[in-house]
Design a protein around this motif. Sequence first.
Motif, PDB file in Angstrom:
ATOM      1  N   ARG A 113      42.508  24.761  46.528  1.00  0.00           N
ATOM      2  CA  ARG A 113      43.730  24.959  45.719  1.00  0.00           C
ATOM      3  C   ARG A 113      44.815  25.662  46.599  1.00  0.00           C
ATOM      4  O   ARG A 113      44.394  26.246  47.861  1.00  0.00           O
ATOM      5  CB  ARG A 113      43.313  26.089  44.499  1.00  0.00           C
ATOM      6  N   LYS A 114      45.859  25.995  46.449  1.00  0.00           N
ATOM      7  CA  LYS A 114      47.122  26.783  46.982  1.00  0.00           C
ATOM      8  C   LYS A 114      47.586  27.904  46.415  1.00  0.00           C
ATOM      9  O   LYS A 114      47.482  27.845  44.949  1.00  0.00           O
ATOM     10  CB  LYS A 114      48.150  25.623  47.001  1.00  0.00           C
ATOM     11  N   VAL A 115      47.664  28.731  47.158  1.00  0.00           N
ATOM     12  CA  VAL A 115      48.610  29.882  46.508  1.00  0.00           C
ATOM     13  C   VAL A 115      49.589  29.881  46.030  1.00  0.00           C
ATOM     14  O   VAL A 115      50.449  28.912  46.607  1.00  0.00           O
ATOM     15  CB  VAL A 115      48.504  30.924  47.708  1.00  0.00           C
ATOM     16  N   SER A 140      39.685  43.068  40.075  1.00  0.00           N
ATOM     17  CA  SER A 140      38.659  42.601  40.682  1.00  0.00           C
ATOM     18  C   SER A 140      38.996  41.277  41.512  1.00  0.00           C
ATOM     19  O   SER A 140      39.957  40.848  41.535  1.00  0.00           O
ATOM     20  CB  SER A 140      37.531  41.937  39.784  1.00  0.00           C
ATOM     21  N   PRO A 141      38.124  41.042  42.838  1.00  0.00           N
ATOM     22  CA  PRO A 141      38.461  40.006  43.559  1.00  0.00           C
ATOM     23  C   PRO A 141      38.494  38.581  42.783  1.00  0.00           C
ATOM     24  O   PRO A 141      39.533  37.839  43.093  1.00  0.00           O
ATOM     25  CB  PRO A 141      37.062  39.973  44.440  1.00  0.00           C
ATOM     26  N   LYS A 142      37.763  38.151  41.776  1.00  0.00           N
ATOM     27  CA  LYS A 142      38.172  37.133  40.759  1.00  0.00           C
ATOM     28  C   LYS A 142      39.406  36.960  40.313  1.00  0.00           C
ATOM     29  O   LYS A 142      40.107  36.211  40.470  1.00  0.00           O
ATOM     30  CB  LYS A 142      37.118  37.163  39.829  1.00  0.00           C
ATOM     31  N   VAL A 143      39.659  38.217  39.770  1.00  0.00           N
ATOM     32  CA  VAL A 143      41.214  38.061  38.960  1.00  0.00           C
ATOM     33  C   VAL A 143      42.174  37.644  39.945  1.00  0.00           C
ATOM     34  O   VAL A 143      43.106  37.064  39.909  1.00  0.00           O
ATOM     35  CB  VAL A 143      41.347  39.314  38.194  1.00  0.00           C
ATOM     36  N   ALA A 144      42.247  38.659  41.321  1.00  0.00           N
ATOM     37  CA  ALA A 144      43.094  38.526  42.485  1.00  0.00           C
ATOM     38  C   ALA A 144      43.198  37.171  42.819  1.00  0.00           C
ATOM     39  O   ALA A 144      44.301  36.655  42.971  1.00  0.00           O
ATOM     40  CB  ALA A 144      42.737  39.551  43.565  1.00  0.00           C
ATOM     41  N   ILE A 202      46.828  32.077  42.630  1.00  0.00           N
ATOM     42  CA  ILE A 202      46.861  30.708  42.559  1.00  0.00           C
ATOM     43  C   ILE A 202      48.061  30.466  41.263  1.00  0.00           C
ATOM     44  O   ILE A 202      49.006  29.662  41.533  1.00  0.00           O
ATOM     45  CB  ILE A 202      45.702  30.053  42.119  1.00  0.00           C
ATOM     46  N   ASN A 203      47.963  31.360  40.309  1.00  0.00           N
ATOM     47  CA  ASN A 203      48.974  31.064  39.210  1.00  0.00           C
ATOM     48  C   ASN A 203      50.138  31.551  39.331  1.00  0.00           C
ATOM     49  O   ASN A 203      51.195  31.108  38.806  1.00  0.00           O
ATOM     50  CB  ASN A 203      48.238  31.406  37.835  1.00  0.00           C
ATOM     51  N   ILE A 239      49.536  37.663  36.641  1.00  0.00           N
ATOM     52  CA  ILE A 239      48.073  38.038  36.539  1.00  0.00           C
ATOM     53  C   ILE A 239      47.377  37.286  35.409  1.00  0.00           C
ATOM     54  O   ILE A 239      47.920  37.044  34.273  1.00  0.00           O
ATOM     55  CB  ILE A 239      48.191  39.460  35.787  1.00  0.00           C
ATOM     56  N   SER A 240      46.204  36.880  35.392  1.00  0.00           N
ATOM     57  CA  SER A 240      45.584  35.948  34.845  1.00  0.00           C
ATOM     58  C   SER A 240      44.063  35.758  34.957  1.00  0.00           C
ATOM     59  O   SER A 240      43.559  36.232  36.419  1.00  0.00           O
ATOM     60  CB  SER A 240      45.935  34.534  34.898  1.00  0.00           C
ATOM     61  N   SER A 241      43.316  35.404  34.117  1.00  0.00           N
ATOM     62  CA  SER A 241      41.714  35.392  34.525  1.00  0.00           C
ATOM     63  C   SER A 241      41.271  34.019  34.323  1.00  0.00           C
ATOM     64  O   SER A 241      40.022  33.648  34.817  1.00  0.00           O
ATOM     65  CB  SER A 241      40.784  36.264  33.295  1.00  0.00           C
ATOM     66  N   ASP A 242      42.081  32.942  34.206  1.00  0.00           N
ATOM     67  CA  ASP A 242      42.022  31.532  34.164  1.00  0.00           C
ATOM     68  C   ASP A 242      42.564  30.899  34.935  1.00  0.00           C
ATOM     69  O   ASP A 242      43.768  31.097  34.846  1.00  0.00           O
ATOM     70  CB  ASP A 242      41.522  31.100  32.864  1.00  0.00           C
ATOM     71  N   ILE A 243      42.270  29.681  35.629  1.00  0.00           N
ATOM     72  CA  ILE A 243      43.307  29.066  36.371  1.00  0.00           C
ATOM     73  C   ILE A 243      43.807  27.978  35.536  1.00  0.00           C
ATOM     74  O   ILE A 243      43.221  27.318  34.638  1.00  0.00           O
ATOM     75  CB  ILE A 243      42.569  28.495  37.666  1.00  0.00           C
TER      76      ILE A 243
END
Length: 418
Positions: free
Chosen positions: A316-318, A398-402, A407-408, A411-415
Motif C-alpha cells: 500500500r501507499k502512504v 498503537s503502531p497498528k492504528v498509526a 494510509i487513509n 485517524i482510523s482503525s480499518d483500511i
Amino acid sequence: MSLVEGVLSKKLGQKVEAGDTVEVKVDLAMTHDGSTPLAYKALREMADSVWDREKIVVVFDHNVPPNTVKAANMQKMALEFVKRYNIKYFHRGGEGICHQILIENYVLPNMFVAGGDSHTCTHGAFGAFATGFGATDMGYIYATGETWIKVPKTIRVNIVGKNNRVSAKDIALKVCKELGTRNIYKAIEFGGNVVKDMDMDGRFVLCNMAIEMGAKTGIIEADEKTFEFLKKERKMNEEEINKLKREVVKSDNNYDKEIEIDITDMEEQIALPHSPANVKPISEVEGLEIDQVFIGSCTNGRLSDLKEAAKYLKGRKVHKDVKLIIIPASKKVFIDALREGLIEIFVKAGAMICCPGCGPCLGAHQGVLGDGEVCLSTSNRNFKGRMGSDKSYIYLCSPKVAAISAINGYISSDIHES
C-alpha cells in the motif's frame, strides 16, 4: 509485601515498607547525550572519579546525529566524560534509544536501575526497581554508587479479559485514563491474566508509560516470559537463568489502591492533545485528518511494533498528504527489520526511515511539527509543544492504528481502500 517493597527488601537485606527512607546501592546507572553533560558537571563539583566504570552506561540517542551547535557541544562534553573516566559501556549515536539499549544488554530482575531520563521506569518490566533521577542526583550516583529513596506506595492494576483487537499501547492509554496523571511518588504494579499472557515487548510499553501517570516507577513480576526473553535475547544459559529464578520476588497484596480493567469489549484507544490521560475510544476520534505519523520511540519502536505496522503498509501507499516517519528503537532492531524485509516495505509505501534514536519524540529533529500540524504518534507524550510548535497537535496511538491512519490520511482503525 508489594513487589516494590519485596525487591527493595531483598536488595537491602532487611524488610522495608512504603514510606521508609532508605539508602540503596545502585546496580546500573545510565545517562544519555542530553543528561550526561549535566551529571558530569555535578560530579566534578563532588569528586574527580566514578564509583564503578563498569556499572555506568552512556548512550547518545536524543539528538543523533546532532543538528545544532548546542547539541554537538553537549555530545562533545559527554564524550569527554566517557574518555576521562574510561567508561566501559558507551553506545555512540546510531546504536539506539537508551532504554532499548538497556533492554537488549543490561537490566536483570531485582536490579536497582538509576537513569538520567524519566522513562527509565520501562525496566520495571524485568521485575527491577527502575526510576529516573535529575542531573545532580546522577552526578552523586556516579561518584558514590549510592542514592536514597523513599519506598513508594503501590497501586496494583489488574488487567483482565481477552481482546485480540487491542495492543499493549491501547491498554497503557486506558490505564492512564483511569488513573490520571497525579499518582505522585507511587509505584504502579501491573498484573492480571492479560499481563501474564503478554510478551515482554508489551510489558515494556506498560511500564514505560507509568511515568505518564505521575508514578515513580512501573513494575511487573518476573516470570517464565521474562526468563525466556533473557535466554533468547541475551543468550543466558540455564545455570544463569536458574540462579535468577531462585531470587525471584513475588507480590503479596500490600497495596495502597487496587483497580481492575477489563479489556474484553475495549476499542483501540487514542490520547488527544495535550495529555496522555485525555483518552477516548477510537470511534470518537475516527476521521480526524492528520499531517504526520510517527512510528518509533522507547514506547513502540521495537521489532514487534515494526512488524505490526508492516502488516498494513505492505503493498500500500502512504496517503499523499501525510508524512510517515519510522525510526527503529535500536541498531539491532534496524538490522532485524532489514533482514525481514520490513524496511523495504516501508520505503516502497513512502515512509521516511531515520537513524535509530529518539527522533521527533522530543521535538529536536527528524520530524519537528509546524504551526497547526496534526501528528499521530506511537510515542508516550503529547504535551503542548512536545514535538515542535506549541500550535501543533499530537495524538497517541498503537503502531497498528498509526500505520492504518497513515494510509487513509485520517485517524482510523480499518483500511478504507479508495
